[in-house]
Design an enzyme around this catalytic site. Structure first.
Site, PDB file in Angstrom:
ATOM      1  N   CYS A   1       0.837  -1.224   0.000  1.00 54.51           N
ATOM      2  CA  CYS A   1       0.000   0.000   0.000  1.00 54.51           C
ATOM      3  C   CYS A   1       0.856   1.252   0.000  1.00 54.51           C
ATOM      4  CB  CYS A   1      -0.939   0.051   1.208  1.00 54.51           C
ATOM      5  SG  CYS A   1      -2.142  -1.246   1.245  1.00 54.51           S
ATOM      6  N   ASN A   2       2.066   1.157  -0.512  1.00 61.57           N
ATOM      7  CA  ASN A   2       2.973   2.304  -0.530  1.00 61.57           C
ATOM      8  C   ASN A   2       3.517   2.459  -1.956  1.00 61.57           C
ATOM      9  OD1 ASN A   2       5.197   4.076  -0.186  1.00 61.57           O
ATOM     10  ND2 ASN A   2       5.304   3.535   1.970  1.00 61.57           N
TER      11      ASN A   2
END
Ligand SMILES: Cc1ncc(COP(=O)(O)O)c(C=O)c1O
Length: 471
Positions: A400-401
């Site tokens: 999620c980065n």
């Protein structure tokens, strides 16, 4: 049952390189008592950045509390409700106390997780055309997503790049961006105290630097606080986001926004809900928000879980956050040393680490890809599959980065925009389409992360697993 072993020579080298590790021995007892499944199953858990493991003693303590008390919905004054309110307020005070936050300056709004805390800020921040949302490249998507609130209000969003190989920010460039705070307007600067991609710990002294130039600072502490002290008596960000399961494993479903009262007062909630108002009227078509944190707690708080937050913070305090920090720092340094020491017979390194290769100003999150002797990346999905089969819990992908991933993997803005602007990708893009777009480049990496129950055997078991990729 698989048992990870540490050979004697390795142990002696480790102990000589990291003598402070011996001061953290209490954590070995803690592991045996509170996380017995790790050793009875021979499981190597290396995903602490995603979530800490559940400590048995915390569950027991919480279960006893639920068994011994009648707790009702706190939005009332009946005895069951009043008792629940007492526990909720105790939990609130425990959070302030744990982070050394002055109750005259800070409030705690309980949320479902860090993401909800971030959304509370994003949707209520007074972004406008004269302001700016500034953030580093390596934020979690729950911080990136705030740009959509900014954009909807015509507000500029600016990303500050991170630079390989350490994946830190160019501080001169950041300082230049921060100077714009002097132009006025509502300006929010958001960054992770620790990147969940690279483990980089960004300087906390950016907080006063930004505030002195007119910025509000949103510190995403979700990946930092499980193994590092955050002292809000020393550092005074305007907003801090937090998920408690990352800190002490139990309970899930509770996080918080810690906010400076003055900063919270500048937010404009886009709606009202049960629990957030003093008065709302149907015929009069008005509502009056409650004061402070109450205005930000939508609906019934997780009042049965909240007493366990106070217990969890006590649990960390008893162990000592500095002890956890020391253990994780030593193990991380050793892990990086061992991993980067693995070489194919050709002399080529097996692993390319994305982020700092020392234990300085970084946390226990280590992200990398394996490469074959010809320099081709070994697909992170294959690594995950083999780790799963070996009883090792790690994480792969981009966590999620996306900004961290794009920089680490060399995926350029031009490639991304040509991919996203293809007509067939207007509304839909699968991960396989995306892979084709970026022409066979890696779309993800492997992440291992250490935490309070980690030990040397975990690290050695992982290094032994990594060595099976050496040719
Ligand atoms: C740095 C960081 N911020 C925010 C989050 C979001 O946390 P949650 O999914 O608990 O809301 C995470 C989760 O991994 C994280 O690592």
């Amino acid at each position: 049952m698989r048992v990870a072993r540490v050979n004697v020579i390795g142990l002696a080298t480790f102990t000589a390189a990291y003598p402070q590790y011996s001061t953290t021995r209490a954590l070995d007892d803690r592991r045996a008592r509170d996380y017995p499944l790790l050793d009875s199953l021979g499981h190597v858990y290396l995903d602490y950045t995603a979530g800490n493991l559940v400590p048995l003693s915390l569950v027991d303590r919480h279960t006893a509390l639920l068994r011994d008390h009648l707790l009702g919905n706190p939005h009332s004054t009946n005895p069951a409700s009043a008792l629940a309110t007492t526990f909720v307020e105790q939990a609130r005070l425990s959070v302030l106390d744990f982070f050394n936050a002055d109750p005259d300056e800070y409030v705690v709004a309980f949320t479902a997780n860090a993401t909800q805390a971030l959304k509370l800020v994003g949707e209520a921040y007074p972004f406008d055309a004269g302001g700016e949302y500034l953030l580093t490249f390596d934020n979690h998507n729950s911080v990136n997503g705030i740009r959509e609130f900014a954009r909807a209000k015509g507000c500029l969003t600016t990303y500050v790049p991170i630079v390989l190989p350490d994946m830190r920010v160019d501080e001169a460039e950041l300082a230049a961006h921060l100077e714009r705070g002097k132009l006025g307007g509502a300006r929010l600067f958001a960054y992770p105290a620790q990147s969940n991609f690279s483990g980089v710990q960004h300087p906390l002294d950016w907080i006063p630097l930004a505030q002195e130039r007119g910025w509000d600072v949103l510190l995403d502490a979700a990946a930092f606080t499980p193994t590092n002290r955050l002292d809000l008596g020393r550092w005074r960000p305007d907003f801090v986001s937090q998920s408690f399961y990352k800190m002490f494993g139990y309970p899930t479903g509770v996080g918080c926004l810690i906010a400076r009262k003055a900063a919270l007062a500048r937010l404009r909630r886009p709606w009202f809900a049960g629990g957030t108002i003093t008065v709302a009227s149907v015929q009069g078509d008005r509502f009056y928000l409650a004061e402070g944190a109450s205005a930000f707690e939508d609906g019934t708080p997780n009042y049965l879980a909240l007493p366990a937050v106070a217990f969890g913070l006590e649990y960390l305090s008893q162990i000592g956050i500095d002890t956890i920090h020391t253990r994780v720092r030593c193990l991380t340094g050793w892990l990086i040393e061992r991993l980067t020491g693995l070489r194919h017979s050709s002399g080529e390194a097996l692993a390319r680490v994305y982020g700092p290769r020392s234990d300085v100003r970084r946390g226990g999150t280590v992200t990398f890809n394996f490469y074959d002797p010809a320099g081709r990346a070994i697909d992170h999905r294959d690594v995950e599959e083999r780790a799963n089969a070996a009883g090792i819990s790690l994480r792969t992908g981009c966590f999620c980065n996306p900004g961290g991933g794009e920089i680490a993997l060399g995926i350029t803005g031009t490639e991304l925009s040509s991919c996203f602007h293809q007509p067939e990708h207007e509304t839909h893009l699968t991960i396989d389409d995306f892979r084709l777009c970026i022409d066979g480049k890696s779309t993800g990496a492997v992440r291992v992360s250490l935490g309070l129950a980690s030990n040397l055997a975990d690290v050695e078991a992982f290094v032994a697993f990594a060595a099976t990729f050496v040719k």
